[in-house]
Design a protein around this motif. Structure first.
Motif, PDB file in Angstrom:
ATOM      1  N   ILE A   1       0.821  -1.216   0.000  1.00 50.44           N
ATOM      2  CA  ILE A   1       0.000   0.000   0.000  1.00 50.44           C
ATOM      3  C   ILE A   1       0.856   1.268   0.000  1.00 50.44           C
ATOM      4  N   ASP A   2       1.923   1.271   0.830  1.00 50.94           N
ATOM      5  CA  ASP A   2       2.794   2.441   0.897  1.00 50.94           C
ATOM      6  C   ASP A   2       3.301   2.840  -0.479  1.00 50.94           C
ATOM      7  N   GLU A   3       3.764   1.843  -1.202  1.00 47.92           N
ATOM      8  CA  GLU A   3       4.317   2.119  -2.525  1.00 47.92           C
ATOM      9  C   GLU A   3       3.249   2.648  -3.470  1.00 47.92           C
ATOM     10  N   ALA A   4       2.065   2.045  -3.352  1.00 49.30           N
ATOM     11  CA  ALA A   4       0.992   2.437  -4.260  1.00 49.30           C
ATOM     12  C   ALA A   4       0.564   3.886  -4.033  1.00 49.30           C
ATOM     13  N   GLU A   5       0.693   4.340  -2.775  1.00 50.29           N
ATOM     14  CA  GLU A   5       0.258   5.695  -2.457  1.00 50.29           C
ATOM     15  C   GLU A   5       1.260   6.751  -2.901  1.00 50.29           C
ATOM     16  N   VAL A   6       2.471   6.291  -3.136  1.00 49.73           N
ATOM     17  CA  VAL A   6       3.507   7.244  -3.519  1.00 49.73           C
ATOM     18  C   VAL A   6       3.261   7.749  -4.937  1.00 49.73           C
ATOM     19  N   VAL A   7       3.265   9.069  -5.078  1.00 47.44           N
ATOM     20  CA  VAL A   7       3.094   9.635  -6.414  1.00 47.44           C
ATOM     21  C   VAL A   7       4.428   9.577  -7.138  1.00 47.44           C
ATOM     22  N   ALA A   8       4.455   8.943  -8.281  1.00 47.39           N
ATOM     23  CA  ALA A   8       5.674   8.979  -9.088  1.00 47.39           C
ATOM     24  C   ALA A   8       5.525  10.114 -10.085  1.00 47.39           C
ATOM     25  N   PHE A   9       6.594  10.873 -10.260  1.00 43.40           N
ATOM     26  CA  PHE A   9       6.532  12.018 -11.176  1.00 43.40           C
ATOM     27  C   PHE A   9       7.114  11.639 -12.523  1.00 43.40           C
ATOM     28  N   SER A  10       6.721  12.409 -13.515  1.00 43.97           N
ATOM     29  CA  SER A  10       7.301  12.218 -14.838  1.00 43.97           C
ATOM     30  C   SER A  10       7.475  13.581 -15.483  1.00 43.97           C
ATOM     31  N   VAL A  11       8.680  13.897 -15.902  1.00 42.17           N
ATOM     32  CA  VAL A  11       8.910  15.173 -16.604  1.00 42.17           C
ATOM     33  C   VAL A  11       9.861  14.945 -17.779  1.00 42.17           C
ATOM     34  N   PRO A  12       9.690  15.722 -18.852  1.00 46.41           N
ATOM     35  CA  PRO A  12      10.600  15.597 -19.992  1.00 46.41           C
ATOM     36  C   PRO A  12      12.006  16.054 -19.616  1.00 46.41           C
ATOM     37  N   SER A  13      13.011  15.559 -20.333  1.00 42.03           N
ATOM     38  CA  SER A  13      14.384  15.850 -19.909  1.00 42.03           C
ATOM     39  C   SER A  13      14.870  17.232 -20.341  1.00 42.03           C
ATOM     40  N   TYR A  14      14.356  17.777 -21.443  1.00 37.55           N
ATOM     41  CA  TYR A  14      14.764  19.136 -21.830  1.00 37.55           C
ATOM     42  C   TYR A  14      13.908  20.156 -21.070  1.00 37.55           C
ATOM     43  N   ALA A  15      14.550  21.133 -20.442  1.00 39.91           N
ATOM     44  CA  ALA A  15      13.810  22.142 -19.678  1.00 39.91           C
ATOM     45  C   ALA A  15      12.879  22.957 -20.580  1.00 39.91           C
ATOM     46  N   CYS A  16      13.199  23.042 -21.879  1.00 35.10           N
ATOM     47  CA  CYS A  16      12.358  23.833 -22.788  1.00 35.10           C
ATOM     48  C   CYS A  16      11.104  23.054 -23.200  1.00 35.10           C
ATOM     49  N   LEU A  17      10.956  21.815 -22.715  1.00 29.88           N
ATOM     50  CA  LEU A  17       9.724  21.049 -22.933  1.00 29.88           C
ATOM     51  C   LEU A  17       8.833  21.111 -21.701  1.00 29.88           C
ATOM     52  N   ARG A  18       9.326  21.799 -20.657  1.00 30.44           N
ATOM     53  CA  ARG A  18       8.580  21.846 -19.403  1.00 30.44           C
ATOM     54  C   ARG A  18       8.103  23.258 -19.105  1.00 30.44           C
ATOM     55  N   ARG A  19       7.048  23.347 -18.312  1.00 28.04           N
ATOM     56  CA  ARG A  19       6.555  24.641 -17.849  1.00 28.04           C
ATOM     57  C   ARG A  19       7.000  24.816 -16.411  1.00 28.04           C
ATOM     58  N   THR A  20       7.924  25.720 -16.191  1.00 23.84           N
ATOM     59  CA  THR A  20       8.458  25.915 -14.844  1.00 23.84           C
ATOM     60  C   THR A  20       8.087  27.303 -14.342  1.00 23.84           C
ATOM     61  N   THR A  21       7.103  27.333 -13.427  1.00 28.27           N
ATOM     62  CA  THR A  21       6.683  28.623 -12.872  1.00 28.27           C
ATOM     63  C   THR A  21       7.565  28.955 -11.666  1.00 28.27           C
ATOM     64  N   LEU A  22       7.287  30.095 -11.041  1.00 26.83           N
ATOM     65  CA  LEU A  22       8.049  30.479  -9.845  1.00 26.83           C
ATOM     66  C   LEU A  22       7.534  29.755  -8.613  1.00 26.83           C
ATOM     67  N   ASP A  23       6.449  28.989  -8.783  1.00 24.39           N
ATOM     68  CA  ASP A  23       5.835  28.266  -7.683  1.00 24.39           C
ATOM     69  C   ASP A  23       6.583  26.953  -7.466  1.00 24.39           C
ATOM     70  N   ASN A  24       7.689  27.052  -6.746  1.00 22.67           N
ATOM     71  CA  ASN A  24       8.575  25.909  -6.515  1.00 22.67           C
ATOM     72  C   ASN A  24       8.130  25.160  -5.265  1.00 22.67           C
ATOM     73  N   HIS A  25       7.801  23.862  -5.426  1.00 25.56           N
ATOM     74  CA  HIS A  25       7.319  23.075  -4.288  1.00 25.56           C
ATOM     75  C   HIS A  25       8.441  22.378  -3.526  1.00 25.56           C
ATOM     76  N   ASN A  26       9.660  22.539  -4.020  1.00 26.23           N
ATOM     77  CA  ASN A  26      10.791  21.860  -3.380  1.00 26.23           C
ATOM     78  C   ASN A  26      11.975  22.795  -3.139  1.00 26.23           C
ATOM     79  N   PRO A  27      11.723  23.949  -2.503  1.00 23.35           N
ATOM     80  CA  PRO A  27      12.799  24.946  -2.374  1.00 23.35           C
ATOM     81  C   PRO A  27      14.004  24.462  -1.573  1.00 23.35           C
TER      82      PRO A  27
END
Ligand code: 8DG
Ligand code: MN
Ligand code: MN
Length: 393
Positions: A2-28
């Protein structure tokens, strides 16, 4: 499990220009730690490691929520063993021993203090540290010869360390606008750099200047600088002329990230809010250089400058571009630095194109691709348009 299942796995493209990066940083906490290691690498002439840490930090900036465990990071790009170790340390122990060690190290502290001086790069700081200079005070006692930029940097050290606010950026914008239209009616200025990305503070203010009629912008910078100087707005300036047309390697192969626009690195004298709009007073020597205040700088930090403050020094970058290159200059100078680097990497590696702040060259077609907007450039590159506020990688 259950622990593993609850964990959110993230997925992001490797080039930063394929991502939308706002100033709202959740991991400062994590991104600050990785950025500090990046900075340390850059200051130590280890650019490759610096970029690796910058890329790792940028991936975390793009995550939609805080990371709670390393298992969530499985499959994410740009996270090498070293970055993962730092992240694991912080998630499991609350801090990374490497980051804490670096932060406390005399070498890093000295490199920071010295390179925080305008006009001082890592090489110079390194040389001074070898001569036993670790602080501003020691630098002033040392009798080292400082060039004009470094003298200005020492003079205005405290002011330039203070973040520039958006209100100050806007006030500078009004002054630059007045200067530009006074010397060339119809010329336009655009706020670029971090403030265009929506940042609330910055280390400087960046402006791009152009004129809708190609060629009218030639020779504009010296006139703007003269106007600003005559009005007492400049504490320091260094103008470099446009070298794009005469460059032998040509625009097809942007050899370095440095571009060749007419540009001006300056330090503005910005009056306090309530004094703005009134005529600037003549610059007296003790006015233009606050060195006197720095003779009191001790290891405990600077004592508050005596007397009434009526103005402060602010770093300002001005760039002039012909209208035909405006879209490329706008894209190239809006940042972030990592976003720009990733755009160029994408263009070269994935599209066989060379992107610079002047032009986009298609290596397969053997021709330049003209653009009048940033949107067109993204389209040429086969990228979804990312607005400035989402380029905060
Ligand atoms: P900050 O000032 O708020 O700290 O952040 P920033 O505005 O993003 O950083 P910056 O150092 O003022 O740089 C603004 C943008 O300008 C950034 O994308 C990098 C870019 N830039 C330089 N120098 C040069 C250069 O010589 N050529 C080109 N093409 N871009 C440059 O800083
Ligand atoms: Mn800036
Ligand atoms: Mn700048």
């Amino acid at each position: 499990n259950i622990d593993e299942a609850e964990v959110v796995a993230f997925s992001v493209p490797s080039y930063a220009c394929l991502r939308r990066t706002t100033l709202d940083n959740h991991n400062p906490v994590l991104t600050d730690a990785l950025s500090l290691l990046a900075e340390n690498a850059e200051l130590s002439d280890e650019d490759g490691r610096g970029v690796a840490f910058r890329r790792a930090a940028a991936v975390l900036k793009a995550l939609p929520e805080p990371v709670t465990g390393v298992t969530q990071l499985r499959g994410l790009p740009c996270l090498g063993g070293h970055s993962l170790r730092v992240i694991r340390d912080i998630l499991e122990n609350g801090a990374s021993s490497e980051v804490e060690f670096t932060k406390q190290s005399e070498r890093f502290k000295a490199l920071k203090v010295l390179t925080d001086i305008f006009g001082v790069g890592a090489k110079t700081a390194e040389r001074w540290i070898r001569d036993g200079i670790h602080s501003l005070h020691q630098l002033q006692e040392s009798g080292q010869t400082l060039n004009r930029a470094q003298q200005a940097g020492v003079c205005h050290y405290d002011d330039l360390k203070q973040p520039v606010t958006k209100a100050e950026a806007d006030a500078i914008g009004e002054i630059v606008e007045e200067a530009v239209v006074s010397v060339l009616p119809g010329a336009q200025i655009t706020l670029i750099g971090g403030f265009r990305r929506g940042k609330l503070t910055g280390h400087d203010v960046d402006f791009l200047i152009t004129h809708p009629e190609e060629g009218r912008e030639v020779g504009l910078m010296p006139k703007v600088v003269s106007w600003l100087e005559s009005q007492g707005f400049l504490l320091y300036q260094k103008t470099t002329r446009n070298s794009y047309l005469e460059a032998k390697d040509g625009p097809a192969r942007p050899a370095s990230n440095m571009d060749r626009f007419e540009r001006c690195f300056s330090i503005f004298k910005l009056a306090d809010a309530e004094k703005r709009g009134t005529k600037q007073t003549e610059n007296t020597p003790e006015d233009t250089c606050r060195l006197a205040a720095h003779s009191q700088v001790t290891d405990e930090g600077p004592k508050p400058a005596s007397g009434h403050r009526r103005w402060r020094a602010v770093r300002v970058d001005l760039v002039v571009s012909p209208i035909s290159q405006f879209a490329f200059a706008l894209l190239g100078w809006t940042g972030s630095k990592l976003f720009e680097r990733e755009l160029r990497r994408w263009a070269g590696h994935e599209k066989a194109m060379s992107l610079s702040s002047h032009a986009l060259y298609d290596n397969k077609q053997g021709r330049y691709l003209k653009a009048t907007s940033e949107e067109e450039i993204f389209t040429y590159l086969g990228l979804e348009y990312i607005p400035p506020s989402e380029r905060n990688a």
